[in-house]
Design an enzyme around this catalytic site. Sequence first.
Site, PDB file in Angstrom:
ATOM      1  N   THR A   1       0.820  -1.211   0.000  1.00  0.00           N
ATOM      2  CA  THR A   1       0.000   0.000   0.000  1.00  0.00           C
ATOM      3  C   THR A   1       0.857   1.266   0.000  1.00  0.00           C
ATOM      4  O   THR A   1       2.011   1.239   0.458  1.00  0.00           O
ATOM      5  CB  THR A   1      -0.903  -0.010   1.260  1.00  0.00           C
ATOM      6  OG1 THR A   1      -1.462   1.288   1.450  1.00  0.00           O
ATOM      7  CG2 THR A   1      -0.122  -0.350   2.516  1.00  0.00           C
ATOM      8  N   ASP A   2       0.266   2.362  -0.459  1.00  0.00           N
ATOM      9  CA  ASP A   2       0.959   3.663  -0.394  1.00  0.00           C
ATOM     10  C   ASP A   2       1.026   4.184   1.047  1.00  0.00           C
ATOM     11  O   ASP A   2       1.780   5.107   1.341  1.00  0.00           O
ATOM     12  CB  ASP A   2       0.269   4.700  -1.298  1.00  0.00           C
ATOM     13  CG  ASP A   2      -1.185   4.984  -0.941  1.00  0.00           C
ATOM     14  OD1 ASP A   2      -1.748   4.301  -0.042  1.00  0.00           O
ATOM     15  OD2 ASP A   2      -1.778   5.895  -1.554  1.00  0.00           O
ATOM     16  N   GLU A   3       0.222   3.583   1.950  1.00  0.00           N
ATOM     17  CA  GLU A   3       0.148   4.119   3.315  1.00  0.00           C
ATOM     18  C   GLU A   3       1.456   3.956   4.080  1.00  0.00           C
ATOM     19  O   GLU A   3       1.681   4.623   5.083  1.00  0.00           O
ATOM     20  CB  GLU A   3      -1.029   3.486   4.071  1.00  0.00           C
ATOM     21  CG  GLU A   3      -2.330   3.679   3.310  1.00  0.00           C
ATOM     22  CD  GLU A   3      -3.590   3.383   4.088  1.00  0.00           C
ATOM     23  OE1 GLU A   3      -3.552   3.405   5.325  1.00  0.00           O
ATOM     24  OE2 GLU A   3      -4.620   3.126   3.449  1.00  0.00           O
TER      25      GLU A   3
ATOM     26  N   TYR B   1      -2.038  -0.484  10.927  1.00  0.00           N
ATOM     27  CA  TYR B   1      -2.147  -1.148   9.618  1.00  0.00           C
ATOM     28  C   TYR B   1      -0.922  -0.844   8.759  1.00  0.00           C
ATOM     29  O   TYR B   1      -0.237  -1.754   8.275  1.00  0.00           O
ATOM     30  CB  TYR B   1      -3.426  -0.709   8.896  1.00  0.00           C
ATOM     31  CG  TYR B   1      -3.415  -1.031   7.411  1.00  0.00           C
ATOM     32  CD1 TYR B   1      -3.374  -2.346   6.956  1.00  0.00           C
ATOM     33  CD2 TYR B   1      -3.429  -0.005   6.443  1.00  0.00           C
ATOM     34  CE1 TYR B   1      -3.339  -2.642   5.593  1.00  0.00           C
ATOM     35  CE2 TYR B   1      -3.389  -0.297   5.089  1.00  0.00           C
ATOM     36  CZ  TYR B   1      -3.354  -1.615   4.664  1.00  0.00           C
ATOM     37  OH  TYR B   1      -3.307  -1.905   3.316  1.00  0.00           O
TER      38      TYR B   1
ATOM     39  N   LYS C   1       2.139  -3.294   7.401  1.00  0.00           N
ATOM     40  CA  LYS C   1       2.426  -3.490   5.977  1.00  0.00           C
ATOM     41  C   LYS C   1       3.872  -3.085   5.676  1.00  0.00           C
ATOM     42  O   LYS C   1       4.558  -3.729   4.881  1.00  0.00           O
ATOM     43  CB  LYS C   1       1.454  -2.681   5.102  1.00  0.00           C
ATOM     44  CG  LYS C   1       0.037  -3.200   5.063  1.00  0.00           C
ATOM     45  CD  LYS C   1      -0.106  -4.598   4.475  1.00  0.00           C
ATOM     46  CE  LYS C   1       0.117  -4.651   2.986  1.00  0.00           C
ATOM     47  NZ  LYS C   1      -0.195  -5.997   2.424  1.00  0.00           N
TER      48      LYS C   1
HETATM   49  P1  NAD Z   1      -9.451  -7.423   2.125  1.00  0.00           P
HETATM   50  O1  NAD Z   1      -9.433  -7.155   3.586  1.00  0.00           O
HETATM   51  O2  NAD Z   1     -10.689  -7.155   1.340  1.00  0.00           O
HETATM   52  O3  NAD Z   1      -9.080  -8.963   1.851  1.00  0.00           O
HETATM   53  C1  NAD Z   1      -8.056  -9.619   2.524  1.00  0.00           C
HETATM   54  C2  NAD Z   1      -8.234 -11.118   2.267  1.00  0.00           C
HETATM   55  O4  NAD Z   1      -7.155 -11.800   2.929  1.00  0.00           O
HETATM   56  C3  NAD Z   1      -9.522 -11.687   2.840  1.00  0.00           C
HETATM   57  O5  NAD Z   1     -10.112 -12.525   1.887  1.00  0.00           O
HETATM   58  C4  NAD Z   1      -9.072 -12.465   4.068  1.00  0.00           C
HETATM   59  O6  NAD Z   1      -9.901 -13.568   4.353  1.00  0.00           O
HETATM   60  C5  NAD Z   1      -7.686 -12.899   3.656  1.00  0.00           C
HETATM   61  N1  NAD Z   1      -6.796 -13.149   4.798  1.00  0.00           N
HETATM   62  C6  NAD Z   1      -6.606 -12.354   5.895  1.00  0.00           C
HETATM   63  N2  NAD Z   1      -5.720 -12.922   6.718  1.00  0.00           N
HETATM   64  C7  NAD Z   1      -5.310 -14.069   6.137  1.00  0.00           C
HETATM   65  C8  NAD Z   1      -4.398 -15.082   6.487  1.00  0.00           C
HETATM   66  N3  NAD Z   1      -3.704 -15.008   7.633  1.00  0.00           N
HETATM   67  N4  NAD Z   1      -4.213 -16.119   5.652  1.00  0.00           N
HETATM   68  C9  NAD Z   1      -4.907 -16.212   4.499  1.00  0.00           C
HETATM   69  N5  NAD Z   1      -5.804 -15.282   4.114  1.00  0.00           N
HETATM   70  C10 NAD Z   1      -5.995 -14.223   4.915  1.00  0.00           C
HETATM   71  O7  NAD Z   1      -8.219  -6.627   1.544  1.00  0.00           O
HETATM   72  P2  NAD Z   1      -8.024  -5.956   0.109  1.00  0.00           P
HETATM   73  O8  NAD Z   1      -8.567  -4.595   0.148  1.00  0.00           O
HETATM   74  O9  NAD Z   1      -8.483  -6.900  -0.934  1.00  0.00           O
HETATM   75  O10 NAD Z   1      -6.444  -5.837   0.086  1.00  0.00           O
HETATM   76  C11 NAD Z   1      -5.632  -6.887  -0.455  1.00  0.00           C
HETATM   77  C12 NAD Z   1      -4.178  -6.495  -0.318  1.00  0.00           C
HETATM   78  O11 NAD Z   1      -3.945  -5.268  -1.002  1.00  0.00           O
HETATM   79  C13 NAD Z   1      -3.748  -6.228   1.146  1.00  0.00           C
HETATM   80  O12 NAD Z   1      -2.452  -6.742   1.304  1.00  0.00           O
HETATM   81  C14 NAD Z   1      -3.761  -4.721   1.269  1.00  0.00           C
HETATM   82  O13 NAD Z   1      -2.814  -4.291   2.214  1.00  0.00           O
HETATM   83  C15 NAD Z   1      -3.366  -4.307  -0.137  1.00  0.00           C
HETATM   84  N6  NAD Z   1      -3.870  -2.986  -0.572  1.00  0.00           N
HETATM   85  C16 NAD Z   1      -5.198  -2.674  -0.442  1.00  0.00           C
HETATM   86  C17 NAD Z   1      -5.651  -1.435  -0.924  1.00  0.00           C
HETATM   87  C18 NAD Z   1      -7.109  -1.056  -0.830  1.00  0.00           C
HETATM   88  O14 NAD Z   1      -7.457   0.098  -1.156  1.00  0.00           O
HETATM   89  N7  NAD Z   1      -8.012  -1.936  -0.448  1.00  0.00           N
HETATM   90  C19 NAD Z   1      -4.764  -0.537  -1.505  1.00  0.00           C
HETATM   91  C20 NAD Z   1      -3.413  -0.903  -1.618  1.00  0.00           C
HETATM   92  C21 NAD Z   1      -2.992  -2.151  -1.172  1.00  0.00           C
HETATM   93  P1  TYD Z   2     -10.858   3.972   4.045  1.00  0.00           P
HETATM   94  O1  TYD Z   2     -11.807   3.583   2.963  1.00  0.00           O
HETATM   95  O2  TYD Z   2     -11.004   3.364   5.403  1.00  0.00           O
HETATM   96  O3  TYD Z   2      -9.378   3.769   3.468  1.00  0.00           O
HETATM   97  P2  TYD Z   2      -7.948   4.247   4.085  1.00  0.00           P
HETATM   98  O4  TYD Z   2      -8.103   4.608   5.499  1.00  0.00           O
HETATM   99  O5  TYD Z   2      -7.130   3.014   3.891  1.00  0.00           O
HETATM  100  O6  TYD Z   2      -7.497   5.399   3.217  1.00  0.00           O
HETATM  101  O7  TYD Z   2     -10.938   5.551   4.230  1.00  0.00           O
HETATM  102  C1  TYD Z   2     -10.756   6.418   3.129  1.00  0.00           C
HETATM  103  C2  TYD Z   2     -10.823   7.824   3.688  1.00  0.00           C
HETATM  104  O8  TYD Z   2     -12.160   8.076   4.119  1.00  0.00           O
HETATM  105  C3  TYD Z   2      -9.944   8.040   4.890  1.00  0.00           C
HETATM  106  O9  TYD Z   2      -9.409   9.366   4.858  1.00  0.00           O
HETATM  107  C4  TYD Z   2     -10.891   7.905   6.084  1.00  0.00           C
HETATM  108  C5  TYD Z   2     -12.207   8.414   5.518  1.00  0.00           C
HETATM  109  N1  TYD Z   2     -13.423   7.803   6.076  1.00  0.00           N
HETATM  110  C6  TYD Z   2     -14.461   8.613   6.524  1.00  0.00           C
HETATM  111  O10 TYD Z   2     -14.384   9.860   6.456  1.00  0.00           O
HETATM  112  N2  TYD Z   2     -15.576   8.016   7.037  1.00  0.00           N
HETATM  113  C7  TYD Z   2     -15.698   6.651   7.130  1.00  0.00           C
HETATM  114  O11 TYD Z   2     -16.742   6.169   7.656  1.00  0.00           O
HETATM  115  C8  TYD Z   2     -14.628   5.833   6.665  1.00  0.00           C
HETATM  116  C9  TYD Z   2     -14.716   4.341   6.746  1.00  0.00           C
HETATM  117  C10 TYD Z   2     -13.513   6.452   6.134  1.00  0.00           C
END
Ligand code: NAD
Ligand code: TYD
Length: 353
Positions: free
Chosen positions: A133-135, A159, A163
């Site tokens: 992630t960019d975070e 989080y 990561k």
């Molecule tokens: P998500 O929470 O929707 O899905 C995570 C999946 O991993 C779930 O299906 C969960 O059951 C599985 N999981 C969790 N712990 C596990 C374990 N110990 N063993 C096996 N499976 C396990 O997450 P996402 O949004 O799909 O993100 C996927 C990846 O991308 C993550 O690594 C996250 O850090 C990264 N990422 C997410 C975003 C975003 O905006 N959602 C952006 C950048 C990077």
């Molecule tokens: P989120 O979707 O939780 O992603 P991330 O924290 O990984 O960026 O949140 C996106 C942005 O929206 C973040 O700045 C937090 C804000 N946010 C709200 O303002 N209200 C909400 O209920 C949630 C879940 C997030």
Amino acid sequence: MAILVTGGAGFIGSNFVLDWLAQSDELIVNLDKLTYAGNLDNLAGLEADARHIFVKGDIGDRKLVAKLLSEHNPRAVINFAAESHVDRSIHGPAEFIQTNVVSTFTLLEEVRTYWANLAESEKTAFRFLHVSTDEVYGSLEKDEPAFREENQYRPNSPYSASKAASDHLVRCYHHTYGLPVLTTNCSNNYGPFHFPEKLIPLCILNALSLKPLPIYGDGQQIRDWLYVRDHCSAIRRVLDAGKLGETYNVGGWNEKANLDVVRTLCAILDELYPRADGQSYATQIAFVKDRPGHDRRYAIDAGKLERELGWKPVETFETGIRKTVQWYLEHQDWVQNVTSGAYQHWVGKQYGS
Ligand code: NAD
Ligand code: TYD
């Protein structure tokens, strides 16, 4: 030929699996623990597809990982599995350290053993792609340049810290053991199968249920949004052509303030599914207590991926967000299933009554 995908029942992982099988017949072994965020409904339709093998299990389960690797002999492992929600990491960081750090380490160890015993040609071709992630780069001021790959890591939430730790482990497995790794650091994704604890799906669903749309603080925090299918194509591209040991930033060049994102959602819903009383969904916007340690701005410079590997996103925010709203309107069954039980408990804990 096969690949092993972890976390392939989550939001991005399931989009990746579906996308992969839409353009390749290569077998996918999908290892997912099915936490609250994992959902087999995301993979509906693949039950009888011989190209997809789903295995419920933990990436930290050494024996299971070793067995899957030796049984299926994958040419690549793509690691999506993680705990992914910042607010949950604030309420309970332990699970984040366990999965994102300890279990990722265990996975790396098993992959290293597997890789070390491959024949030379398979060893050269093998890849471990870590999805991050960019975070990890922390928070930007308004006028600072977008994150580049060489930016310092400054994670601010449990989080992002977990990561960041996993990224460091992946990096050192390349440097020390020569494991052929690649890391992608992506901005905020949105699109189908996004679990409604995150801003965009939460607000779409709350809007339709005539509930408040919770905006943390002043709503001026900025995120750089990428349509999930564009993230999937970036991962495929990096897997095919990425330079070993390198990291690639992935982003949509779509910086938006949260309040603007939610106003855009409301405007699309007003058009596609107007409220019965004729009022705008924007009247449901409610400012609530800010997230502790809330990062102000994320922005990704995805220039390296474009210059070196020729990748660019297809969707703009405007096209992607419209598709996303339409998807949620058309998938009420999926919504019903994910918002029962444990989800209600989370909403009560995070937002009160
Ligand atoms: P998500 O929470 O929707 O899905 C995570 C999946 O991993 C779930 O299906 C969960 O059951 C599985 N999981 C969790 N712990 C596990 C374990 N110990 N063993 C096996 N499976 C396990 O997450 P996402 O949004 O799909 O993100 C996927 C990846 O991308 C993550 O690594 C996250 O850090 C990264 N990422 C997410 C975003 C975003 O905006 N959602 C952006 C950048 C990077
Ligand atoms: P989120 O979707 O939780 O992603 P991330 O924290 O990984 O960026 O949140 C996106 C942005 O929206 C973040 O700045 C937090 C804000 N946010 C709200 O303002 N209200 C909400 O209920 C949630 C879940 C997030």
